[in-house]
Each structure stands twice: as structure tokens, then as C-alpha cells.
Write an enzyme that holds these catalytic residues in place. Structure first.
Site, mmCIF file in Angstrom:
data_model
loop_
_atom_site.group_PDB
_atom_site.id
_atom_site.type_symbol
_atom_site.label_atom_id
_atom_site.label_comp_id
_atom_site.label_asym_id
_atom_site.label_seq_id
_atom_site.Cartn_x
_atom_site.Cartn_y
_atom_site.Cartn_z
ATOM 1 N N LYS A 58 34.067 22.014 27.441
ATOM 2 C CA LYS A 58 34.368 23.089 28.396
ATOM 3 C C LYS A 58 35.779 23.658 28.184
ATOM 4 O O LYS A 58 36.003 24.849 28.410
ATOM 5 C CB LYS A 58 34.169 22.606 29.833
ATOM 6 C CG LYS A 58 32.720 22.205 30.162
ATOM 7 C CD LYS A 58 31.722 23.351 29.979
ATOM 8 C CE LYS A 58 30.337 23.003 30.519
ATOM 9 N NZ LYS A 58 29.374 24.121 30.344
ATOM 10 N N TYR A 107 32.236 16.083 27.430
ATOM 11 C CA TYR A 107 31.924 17.178 28.357
ATOM 12 C C TYR A 107 33.157 18.055 28.628
ATOM 13 O O TYR A 107 33.124 19.263 28.362
ATOM 14 C CB TYR A 107 31.303 16.621 29.636
ATOM 15 C CG TYR A 107 30.878 17.696 30.608
ATOM 16 C CD1 TYR A 107 29.860 18.587 30.282
ATOM 17 C CD2 TYR A 107 31.493 17.828 31.845
ATOM 18 C CE1 TYR A 107 29.480 19.585 31.164
ATOM 19 C CE2 TYR A 107 31.114 18.814 32.733
ATOM 20 C CZ TYR A 107 30.106 19.696 32.396
ATOM 21 O OH TYR A 107 29.731 20.691 33.275
ATOM 22 N N ASN A 128 24.754 29.710 29.718
ATOM 23 C CA ASN A 128 24.847 28.757 30.828
ATOM 24 C C ASN A 128 24.311 27.368 30.503
ATOM 25 O O ASN A 128 24.695 26.391 31.145
ATOM 26 C CB ASN A 128 24.090 29.350 32.036
ATOM 27 C CG ASN A 128 23.849 28.334 33.118
ATOM 28 O OD1 ASN A 128 24.769 27.964 33.850
ATOM 29 N ND2 ASN A 128 22.626 27.826 33.211
HETATM 30 P P1 NAD Z 1 20.816 21.569 35.104
HETATM 31 O O1 NAD Z 1 20.712 20.267 34.408
HETATM 32 O O2 NAD Z 1 20.154 21.762 36.419
HETATM 33 O O3 NAD Z 1 20.347 22.757 34.139
HETATM 34 C C1 NAD Z 1 20.701 22.763 32.786
HETATM 35 C C2 NAD Z 1 20.008 23.886 32.084
HETATM 36 O O4 NAD Z 1 20.331 23.768 30.688
HETATM 37 C C3 NAD Z 1 18.485 23.822 32.198
HETATM 38 O O5 NAD Z 1 17.971 25.123 32.400
HETATM 39 C C4 NAD Z 1 18.035 23.303 30.847
HETATM 40 O O6 NAD Z 1 16.809 23.869 30.397
HETATM 41 C C5 NAD Z 1 19.145 23.775 29.927
HETATM 42 N N1 NAD Z 1 19.231 22.865 28.790
HETATM 43 C C6 NAD Z 1 19.524 21.534 28.810
HETATM 44 N N2 NAD Z 1 19.443 21.046 27.555
HETATM 45 C C7 NAD Z 1 19.109 22.077 26.747
HETATM 46 C C8 NAD Z 1 18.884 22.224 25.364
HETATM 47 N N3 NAD Z 1 19.005 21.200 24.525
HETATM 48 N N4 NAD Z 1 18.543 23.453 24.873
HETATM 49 C C9 NAD Z 1 18.440 24.516 25.687
HETATM 50 N N5 NAD Z 1 18.656 24.453 27.010
HETATM 51 C C10 NAD Z 1 18.977 23.254 27.531
HETATM 52 O O7 NAD Z 1 22.374 21.818 35.208
HETATM 53 P P2 NAD Z 1 23.279 22.875 35.993
HETATM 54 O O8 NAD Z 1 24.115 22.109 36.939
HETATM 55 O O9 NAD Z 1 22.490 24.024 36.480
HETATM 56 O O10 NAD Z 1 24.226 23.310 34.781
HETATM 57 C C11 NAD Z 1 24.305 24.626 34.290
HETATM 58 C C12 NAD Z 1 25.675 24.818 33.701
HETATM 59 O O11 NAD Z 1 26.653 24.621 34.718
HETATM 60 C C13 NAD Z 1 26.031 23.838 32.578
HETATM 61 O O12 NAD Z 1 26.702 24.522 31.546
HETATM 62 C C14 NAD Z 1 26.964 22.859 33.247
HETATM 63 O O13 NAD Z 1 27.853 22.267 32.345
HETATM 64 C C15 NAD Z 1 27.664 23.760 34.245
HETATM 65 N N6 NAD Z 1 28.295 23.065 35.369
HETATM 66 C C16 NAD Z 1 27.548 22.379 36.269
HETATM 67 C C17 NAD Z 1 28.204 21.739 37.316
HETATM 68 C C18 NAD Z 1 27.446 20.969 38.353
HETATM 69 O O14 NAD Z 1 28.097 20.260 39.142
HETATM 70 N N7 NAD Z 1 26.130 21.059 38.430
HETATM 71 C C19 NAD Z 1 29.595 21.809 37.431
HETATM 72 C C20 NAD Z 1 30.309 22.517 36.502
HETATM 73 C C21 NAD Z 1 29.655 23.157 35.463
#
Ligand code: NAD
Length: 245
Positions: A157, A153, A88
Site C-alpha cells: 500500500k 500488506y 480496488n
Molecule cells: P474483500 O476481501 O471483501 O474484497 C476483496 C476483493 O478483491 C474481492 O472482490 C475479490 O474478488 C478481489 N480479489 C481478491 N483476490 C483476488 C485475485 N487474486 N484476483 C482478482 N481479484 C481478487 O476486501 P475489501 O475490504 O472490500 O478490500 C477492498 C480493498 O480495500 C483492498 O484493496 C483492501 O486492501 C482495501 N482496504 C480494506 C480495508 C478493510 O478494512 N476492509 C482497509 C483498508 C484498505
């Protein structure tokens, strides 16, 4: 729904990942969360502890296969198996191609794609040995049509989707299911960090009329991780309020 299962969740310290950890625990799994550094891992463990939820955590460099392998071996030594891997962790981008350096691009690919490979490669032998397993990847709605900036990005994906569909075919013979969840705009730090001018018009295009909450997304992970999805593999499940354009 996950009684007796052992799960690992990368990016489990906040946002969608933290909610997956919470929900998996509520559903009976043992969960190991991974984060990027000691402080954030400790913060997440303490937050969950204050809710009566006990988990352990690690912070390997997800670009480094050897570091990951040590963590996976430690999890196997403690729990004896890994049933569910959730890849994730992810970072996003919103700069134009002119403003994006090749280092910026590589950084995204390194976490959003290479780390998915490294984690999966380290876990698959144990799933094969056990004769079952579930691998779930976090994709995004931008993996369907792309986005108008931050090209690394959506590129990462789209690749996650290809990884998911291909590996599902390779691992089906071992009873290992591989799926992805493609969230729409979700209420986490990732979105809080984006400019309001970008987010506000996007929300207007969502047929369900709101952005997603982490629990909306975690529910899809729970379903795909559980035996209720026993005949589903190679699927990219959109959880985006129908906002996939
Ligand atoms: P967030 O920024 O709240 O959390 C990101 C997580 O990734 C954190 O736990 C962080 O510790 C970890 N992380 C970041 N950089 C890292 C690194 N270098 N090494 C290890 N871990 C690392 O983001 P989120 O929204 O919870 O995103 C989680 C997933 O969901 C991601 O893959 C993101 O692409 C995807 N996503 C998010 C959204 C959105 O709108 N929030 C939409 C589509 C997909």
C-alpha cells in the site's frame, strides 16, 4: 454525478468494490466489475440484478497483462470508452515475518501492486486518446504508518501511494487524474477474517468510535471520480475516522 461515464472496478464482487459498483450505478455510470472467478462474478451480478442494477463482469487473471488487455478491448468494443478505472482488488496479511514465505510476500505484491500496474497500463492509452480520465486506487490507512505484522500488506500500500503520486504527475498533461482512497478498518470479509484480538483494540483507537462501512468508503470514490474533484490529483484521501496511527 457520473451520468454518461463508463467505469471498471476491480475486486467489484464484494466488500468495498461491490459498494463502489452500486454507488457508481446509482449515480448514472455504466459499470464493469472484475472479480477473481466466474462464481463470485456471477453472484455479484445476480445480487445487483435483484436490486434492479444491471452490470457486466469479467474475471481476468490480474497478474496477466494479456488477459487484462483482452477484457479492456472487450469493454471498449461494447462501450467505446473507459472514463474511470478503480483498482480496488486486494488481499491482506497478518503473519509475522518468520511465518511469511517469499511466496506469501510475492502473492500480496502481485495483486495489490502489479495488478494495479497491469490494469492501468491497459487503460491509459484509451484515456489519452479521449483526452480525459480518472484512475483511483485503493490504498489503506496502513500506508501511512505501517502495521505490526503482515509486512507485505503495508509495503504494497505504500507502493500504491507512490504509484498514485508519480503517475498523477506523469498523466496530468493528458487530463488524467490519479488519486487513491486510504480506508481505515472497514466492515468487509477482509476484516471478518482477522482475529478478534487484533480488531477489538484497534476499534478503541478510532476517534469516530466505529469501523467504517463500505458506503463510507465508496462515497469518497464517487467524489474523486466525479467532476467535483476536477482539480484534485496525486492525492491520498484518508477515510478512516481519523484512525491513522
Ligand atoms: P474483500 O476481501 O471483501 O474484497 C476483496 C476483493 O478483491 C474481492 O472482490 C475479490 O474478488 C478481489 N480479489 C481478491 N483476490 C483476488 C485475485 N487474486 N484476483 C482478482 N481479484 C481478487 O476486501 P475489501 O475490504 O472490500 O478490500 C477492498 C480493498 O480495500 C483492498 O484493496 C483492501 O486492501 C482495501 N482496504 C480494506 C480495508 C478493510 O478494512 N476492509 C482497509 C483498508 C484498505
Amino acid at each position: 454525478m457520473l451520468k454518461g461515464k463508463v467505469a471498471i472496478v476491480t475486486g467489484g464482487t464484494r466488500g468495498i468494490g461491490l459498494e463502489i459498483v452500486r454507488l457508481f450505478k446509482e449515480n448514472g455510470a455504466e459499470v464493469v466489475l472484475l472479480g477473481s472467478k466466474l462464481e463470485t462474478v456471477e453472484k455479484a451480478i445476480n445480487t445487483l440484478d435483484s436490486e434492479g442494477i444491471k452490470v457486466i463482469g469479467y474475471y481476468p487473471n490480474l497478474s496477466n497483462y494479456d488477459e487484462i488487455k483482452k477484457v479492456i478491448d472487450a469493454v471498449i468494443a461494447k462501450y467505446g470508452k473507459i472514463d474511470i478505472l478503480v483498482n480496488n482488488a486486494g488481499i491482506s496479511a497478518s503473519k509475522s515475518i518468520d511465518d511469511t514465505s517469499s511466496e506469501d510476500f510475492s502473492k500480496i505484491i502481485d495483486l495489490n501492486l502489479n495488478a494495479v500496474f497491469n490494469m492501468t497500463k491497459a487503460v491509459v492509452p484509451y484515456m489519452k486518446e479521449k483526452g480525459e480520465g480518472v484512475i483511483l486506487n485503493t490504498s489503506s490507512m496502513v500506508s501511512i504508518y505501517g502495521q505490526p505484522s503482515g509486512v507485505g500488506y503495508p509495503a504494497s500500500k505504500f507502493a500504491v501511494n507512490g504509484f498514485t503520486k508519480s503517475l498523477a504527475r506523469e498523466l496530468a498533461q493528458f487530463n488524467i487524474r490519479v488519486n487513491a482512497v486510504a480506508p481505515g478498518i472497514t466492515n468487509t470479509d477482509m476484516v471478518a477474517n482477522l482475529p478478534k484480538e487484533i480488531i477489538a483494540p484497534l476499534i478503541k483507537t478510532i476517534p469516530l468510535g466505529r469501523i467504517g462501512e463500505p458506503r463510507d468508503i465508496a462515497n469518497a470514490f464517487l467524489f474523486l471520480a466525479s467532476d467535483m474533484a476536477s482539480y484534485i490529483t496525486g492525492e491520498i484521501l484518508s477515510v478512516d475516522g481519523c484512525a491513522r496511527s
